[in-house]
Design an enzyme around this catalytic site. Sequence first.
Site, PDB file in Angstrom:
ATOM      1  N   ASP A  67       0.983  -1.199   0.014  1.00 16.32           N
ATOM      2  CA  ASP A  67       0.180   0.183   0.174  1.00 16.32           C
ATOM      3  C   ASP A  67       0.885   1.233   0.150  1.00 16.32           C
ATOM      4  O   ASP A  67       1.998   1.244   0.097  1.00 16.32           O
ATOM      5  CB  ASP A  67      -0.843  -0.210   1.269  1.00 16.32           C
ATOM      6  N   GLU A 142      -9.581  -1.857   5.729  1.00 29.27           N
ATOM      7  CA  GLU A 142     -10.250  -1.679   7.113  1.00 29.27           C
ATOM      8  C   GLU A 142     -11.411  -2.256   7.087  1.00 29.27           C
ATOM      9  O   GLU A 142     -11.869  -3.085   6.106  1.00 29.27           O
ATOM     10  CB  GLU A 142     -10.575  -0.036   6.858  1.00 29.27           C
TER      11      GLU A 142
END
Length: 258
Positions: A67, A142
């Site tokens: 990421d 998330e």
Amino acid sequence: MEIIIKSDYSEISSDSAMIVANQIKTKPNTVLGLATGSTPLGLYKELIQLHLNEGLDFSNVITFNLDEYVGLSNDHPQSYNVFMRDNLFSKINIKKENIHIPNGNAPHDKECERYESLIIRSGGIDLQILGIGSDGHIAFNEPSSSLGSRTRLKTLTQETVKDNARFFDNISDVPRFAITMGVGTIMEAKKILLIASGVSKTTPIRKAIEGPISSMCSASAIQMHPKTIVMVDEAAAKDLKEKDYYKWVYNNKKTLKN
Ligand code: GLP
């Protein structure tokens, strides 16, 4: 899942480095998936030592980072580009063209597609290193991230922003968005090595390993992966119900001849 419980962070670092080193020795053009955060720092230090002292060769290794923040320049001190350069890439003999990190400043949809196809063109990730966030996330997946998700733009939770504020001067400087490999992307890696250390990881590790598979804890998806090693220390393993069994399995395995 193979669950290995080590006494502390330094053992996790050295033993996880041996797994990565063996992977590279077996397949010199290994495609490695890499993570950021504090947890893999010890592993990266050990890999640097193996390179300097024992000639561990990264010249054909290809890497894909999980990421990158959106909106930080590539030379921003808190960007994952700089993190990886300072903590690993500048200290080993990896080729610049073999390093891949999502570009958090490119048009997102195109960049995510580009990243996914690059992984495929490289033959797929052989070994994916993972840490775990305090809310159980892997990469920046998330809670509520689809377990089939691909590389995409994600909004960070307030908890993650707070966790990562320690790296920034001010919490308001922490980016709210990131480009992250999806859970589905990560699950396509041929092998996964998740490492976690310390009391802040006790709850996420319990949920990931022994909880239900749920998008509320994206790390729990690894329960579906056929070749996963989870390496944790005693502190992170503290609340695992089957802790003694995992140790029993590990110790018995050592006595196997074949
Ligand atoms: C960030 C990263 C994750 C990492 C997590 C935990 O959210 N995107 O890949 O696992 O932080 O980091 P730490 O190891 O510092 O606890």
